[in-house]
Design a protein around this motif. Sequence first.
Motif, PDB file in Angstrom:
ATOM      1  N   THR A   1     -41.588   5.061  61.182  1.00 33.82           N
ATOM      2  CA  THR A   1     -40.648   5.940  61.853  1.00 33.82           C
ATOM      3  C   THR A   1     -40.015   5.200  63.006  1.00 33.82           C
ATOM      4  OG1 THR A   1     -42.379   6.811  63.277  1.00 33.82           O
ATOM      5  CG2 THR A   1     -41.946   8.003  61.232  1.00 33.82           C
ATOM      6  N   GLU A   2     -38.756   5.446  63.230  1.00 35.19           N
ATOM      7  CA  GLU A   2     -38.025   4.739  64.282  1.00 35.19           C
ATOM      8  C   GLU A   2     -38.273   5.394  65.624  1.00 35.19           C
ATOM      9  OE1 GLU A   2     -33.398   3.768  65.519  1.00 35.19           O
ATOM     10  OE2 GLU A   2     -33.883   4.614  63.557  1.00 35.19           O
ATOM     11  N   PRO A   3     -38.656   4.604  66.634  1.00 36.43           N
ATOM     12  CA  PRO A   3     -38.853   5.192  67.948  1.00 36.43           C
ATOM     13  C   PRO A   3     -37.531   5.635  68.532  1.00 36.43           C
ATOM     14  CG  PRO A   3     -38.957   2.793  68.058  1.00 36.43           C
ATOM     15  CD  PRO A   3     -38.870   3.160  66.611  1.00 36.43           C
ATOM     16  N   ASP A   4     -37.599   6.641  69.420  1.00 32.75           N
ATOM     17  CA  ASP A   4     -36.385   7.086  70.099  1.00 32.75           C
ATOM     18  C   ASP A   4     -35.885   5.981  71.027  1.00 32.75           C
ATOM     19  OD1 ASP A   4     -36.483   9.525  68.886  1.00 32.75           O
ATOM     20  OD2 ASP A   4     -37.638  10.473  70.502  1.00 32.75           O
ATOM     21  N   GLN A   5     -34.571   5.765  71.037  1.00 33.44           N
ATOM     22  CA  GLN A   5     -33.950   4.803  71.924  1.00 33.44           C
ATOM     23  C   GLN A   5     -32.979   5.563  72.814  1.00 33.44           C
ATOM     24  OE1 GLN A   5     -35.155   1.978  71.971  1.00 33.44           O
ATOM     25  NE2 GLN A   5     -35.917   1.475  69.945  1.00 33.44           N
ATOM     26  N   GLU A   6     -32.820   5.078  74.043  1.00 36.75           N
ATOM     27  CA  GLU A   6     -31.874   5.694  74.953  1.00 36.75           C
ATOM     28  C   GLU A   6     -30.467   5.538  74.403  1.00 36.75           C
ATOM     29  OE1 GLU A   6     -32.470   4.834  79.239  1.00 36.75           O
ATOM     30  OE2 GLU A   6     -34.052   3.517  78.499  1.00 36.75           O
ATOM     31  N   ARG A   7     -29.667   6.574  74.497  1.00 33.55           N
ATOM     32  CA  ARG A   7     -28.301   6.517  73.987  1.00 33.55           C
ATOM     33  C   ARG A   7     -27.410   5.672  74.888  1.00 33.55           C
ATOM     34  NH1 ARG A   7     -26.510  10.006  70.291  1.00 33.55           N
ATOM     35  NH2 ARG A   7     -24.458  10.104  71.259  1.00 33.55           N
ATOM     36  N   ASN A   8     -27.676   5.635  76.184  1.00 35.47           N
ATOM     37  CA  ASN A   8     -26.820   4.904  77.113  1.00 35.47           C
ATOM     38  C   ASN A   8     -27.708   4.134  78.099  1.00 35.47           C
ATOM     39  OD1 ASN A   8     -24.122   4.297  77.561  1.00 35.47           O
ATOM     40  ND2 ASN A   8     -23.982   5.700  79.293  1.00 35.47           N
ATOM     41  N   PRO A   9     -28.403   3.110  77.610  1.00 34.45           N
ATOM     42  CA  PRO A   9     -29.450   2.491  78.409  1.00 34.45           C
ATOM     43  C   PRO A   9     -28.879   1.604  79.504  1.00 34.45           C
ATOM     44  CG  PRO A   9     -29.158   1.280  76.376  1.00 34.45           C
ATOM     45  CD  PRO A   9     -28.243   2.469  76.309  1.00 34.45           C
ATOM     46  N   SER A  10     -29.693   1.342  80.507  1.00 33.78           N
ATOM     47  CA  SER A  10     -29.357   0.380  81.545  1.00 33.78           C
ATOM     48  C   SER A  10     -30.641  -0.339  81.909  1.00 33.78           C
ATOM     49  CB  SER A  10     -28.738   1.080  82.762  1.00 33.78           C
ATOM     50  OG  SER A  10     -29.656   2.006  83.302  1.00 33.78           O
ATOM     51  N   GLY A  11     -30.513  -1.417  82.683  1.00 35.97           N
ATOM     52  CA  GLY A  11     -31.691  -2.165  83.081  1.00 35.97           C
ATOM     53  C   GLY A  11     -31.780  -3.499  82.363  1.00 35.97           C
ATOM     54  N   THR A  12     -32.835  -4.251  82.706  1.00 38.02           N
ATOM     55  CA  THR A  12     -33.046  -5.594  82.189  1.00 38.02           C
ATOM     56  C   THR A  12     -34.380  -5.653  81.467  1.00 38.02           C
ATOM     57  OG1 THR A  12     -31.763  -6.554  84.005  1.00 38.02           O
ATOM     58  CG2 THR A  12     -33.248  -8.030  82.835  1.00 38.02           C
ATOM     59  N   THR A  13     -34.434  -6.406  80.360  1.00 38.04           N
ATOM     60  CA  THR A  13     -35.671  -6.561  79.609  1.00 38.04           C
ATOM     61  C   THR A  13     -35.628  -7.887  78.873  1.00 38.04           C
ATOM     62  OG1 THR A  13     -37.206  -5.440  78.105  1.00 38.04           O
ATOM     63  CG2 THR A  13     -34.876  -5.452  77.488  1.00 38.04           C
ATOM     64  N   THR A  14     -36.684  -8.190  78.126  1.00 38.94           N
ATOM     65  CA  THR A  14     -36.702  -9.358  77.264  1.00 38.94           C
ATOM     66  C   THR A  14     -36.790  -8.901  75.813  1.00 38.94           C
ATOM     67  OG1 THR A  14     -39.112  -9.569  77.466  1.00 38.94           O
ATOM     68  CG2 THR A  14     -37.757 -10.854  78.989  1.00 38.94           C
ATOM     69  N   LEU A  15     -36.133  -9.637  74.932  1.00 42.17           N
ATOM     70  CA  LEU A  15     -36.103  -9.319  73.507  1.00 42.17           C
ATOM     71  C   LEU A  15     -36.255 -10.589  72.686  1.00 42.17           C
ATOM     72  CD1 LEU A  15     -33.032  -6.921  72.981  1.00 42.17           C
ATOM     73  CD2 LEU A  15     -35.437  -6.309  72.694  1.00 42.17           C
ATOM     74  N   PRO A  16     -37.001 -10.543  71.581  1.00 38.16           N
ATOM     75  CA  PRO A  16     -36.878 -11.621  70.602  1.00 38.16           C
ATOM     76  C   PRO A  16     -35.444 -11.629  70.062  1.00 38.16           C
ATOM     77  CG  PRO A  16     -38.757 -10.192  70.115  1.00 38.16           C
ATOM     78  CD  PRO A  16     -37.947  -9.502  71.155  1.00 38.16           C
ATOM     79  N   LEU A  17     -34.918 -12.803  69.794  1.00 36.25           N
ATOM     80  CA  LEU A  17     -33.537 -12.915  69.345  1.00 36.25           C
ATOM     81  C   LEU A  17     -33.450 -13.532  67.957  1.00 36.25           C
ATOM     82  CD1 LEU A  17     -31.602 -14.167  72.513  1.00 36.25           C
ATOM     83  CD2 LEU A  17     -31.820 -11.824  71.655  1.00 36.25           C
ATOM     84  N   PHE A  18     -32.471 -13.038  67.202  1.00 35.05           N
ATOM     85  CA  PHE A  18     -32.203 -13.533  65.862  1.00 35.05           C
ATOM     86  C   PHE A  18     -30.711 -13.870  65.801  1.00 35.05           C
ATOM     87  CE2 PHE A  18     -34.041 -12.713  61.378  1.00 35.05           C
ATOM     88  CZ  PHE A  18     -33.394 -13.825  60.868  1.00 35.05           C
ATOM     89  N   PRO A  19     -30.320 -15.148  65.901  1.00 36.62           N
ATOM     90  CA  PRO A  19     -28.899 -15.507  65.789  1.00 36.62           C
ATOM     91  C   PRO A  19     -28.454 -15.454  64.327  1.00 36.62           C
ATOM     92  CG  PRO A  19     -30.202 -17.252  66.852  1.00 36.62           C
ATOM     93  CD  PRO A  19     -31.152 -16.308  66.199  1.00 36.62           C
ATOM     94  N   LEU A  20     -27.287 -14.883  64.109  1.00 32.59           N
ATOM     95  CA  LEU A  20     -26.747 -14.765  62.748  1.00 32.59           C
ATOM     96  C   LEU A  20     -25.251 -15.072  62.760  1.00 32.59           C
ATOM     97  CD1 LEU A  20     -28.430 -11.456  61.504  1.00 32.59           C
ATOM     98  CD2 LEU A  20     -28.928 -13.766  60.704  1.00 32.59           C
ATOM     99  N   GLN A  21     -24.720 -15.316  61.594  1.00 36.37           N
ATOM    100  CA  GLN A  21     -23.285 -15.552  61.459  1.00 36.37           C
ATOM    101  C   GLN A  21     -22.566 -14.232  61.185  1.00 36.37           C
ATOM    102  OE1 GLN A  21     -22.826 -18.633  58.520  1.00 36.37           O
ATOM    103  NE2 GLN A  21     -23.949 -20.124  59.744  1.00 36.37           N
ATOM    104  N   THR A  22     -22.956 -13.218  61.927  1.00 41.67           N
ATOM    105  CA  THR A  22     -22.332 -11.909  61.795  1.00 41.67           C
ATOM    106  C   THR A  22     -22.524 -11.146  63.100  1.00 41.67           C
ATOM    107  OG1 THR A  22     -22.152  -9.925  60.387  1.00 41.67           O
ATOM    108  CG2 THR A  22     -24.368 -10.693  60.917  1.00 41.67           C
ATOM    109  N   VAL A  23     -21.753 -10.094  63.266  1.00 42.78           N
ATOM    110  CA  VAL A  23     -21.860  -9.224  64.440  1.00 42.78           C
ATOM    111  C   VAL A  23     -22.450  -7.898  63.992  1.00 42.78           C
ATOM    112  CG1 VAL A  23     -20.599  -8.013  66.252  1.00 42.78           C
ATOM    113  CG2 VAL A  23     -19.918 -10.335  65.593  1.00 42.78           C
ATOM    114  N   LEU A  24     -23.530  -7.512  64.605  1.00 39.67           N
ATOM    115  CA  LEU A  24     -24.189  -6.252  64.285  1.00 39.67           C
ATOM    116  C   LEU A  24     -23.641  -5.164  65.194  1.00 39.67           C
ATOM    117  CD1 LEU A  24     -26.432  -4.895  62.607  1.00 39.67           C
ATOM    118  CD2 LEU A  24     -28.033  -5.517  64.440  1.00 39.67           C
ATOM    119  N   LEU A  25     -23.212  -4.051  64.599  1.00 35.64           N
ATOM    120  CA  LEU A  25     -22.652  -2.939  65.354  1.00 35.64           C
ATOM    121  C   LEU A  25     -23.659  -1.791  65.434  1.00 35.64           C
ATOM    122  CD1 LEU A  25     -19.035  -2.867  63.848  1.00 35.64           C
ATOM    123  CD2 LEU A  25     -19.784  -3.910  66.007  1.00 35.64           C
TER     124      LEU A  25
END
Length: 240
Positions: free
Chosen positions: A2-26
Amino acid sequence: MTEPDQERNPSGTTTLPLFPLQTVLLPGTHLPLHIFEPRYRQLTADLVGGSVPGREFGVVALRAPLVREVSGLDHVYDVGCSTVLREAKQLPDGRFDVVTKAARRFRLRELDCTSAPYLIGTVDWLPDDAVPASAAEPAQRLGDVARAAHRRYCEAAWHDDDWTTPDDDADLTELAYQLAADCLLPLEDRQLLLEETHPLRRLRIVCRLLTRETWFLDTLSAVPLPPTEFADYSEPSNLN
């Protein structure tokens, strides 16, 4: 999963694992991936195992298709989109087939290439600008114009069963992303949509882009392959 709830209009700073791709995710779109490179197998295992909060990682677009190792901020666009792992199937040889759903935009501030097998980014969440209540009526009209541009594009490009119309009650802040999802727009155009923080300007942009692409289709009498003809999974074998 199940997908956790995410803020609709988030703010703040965090760290994320990154996945570079030859596309833009919307935001709001689904991203299927076939994972076979060791560093991204490890990322998937960390997502499945729960060591990555919310099973959320970031996707950033490469600035040049020939980039093989991302080692600096100049190799990728600085605005990306997080995505949440929804499904993961491990294959007998250790590869994974996964499906994710794009969640929220961010601006990449720093890149860590050494702390993990995969990239880690320090990011600022990128919220939308507020749309005043007084703009509700013109926003609705603009949404109707953008829907019409989407319909003209899809009728010129696809068969009837290769595209869908967003629901009538679709949130206007997300409508531009939904309209672009069915359309083959250049990477730079999709990045422009992702970086725009005002929902009404974003609708104007998608309307202009779809009108331009429909003109190309009509003028050149060329119809692109429908989305169903493309590979189901991105294979980032040459990406960092």
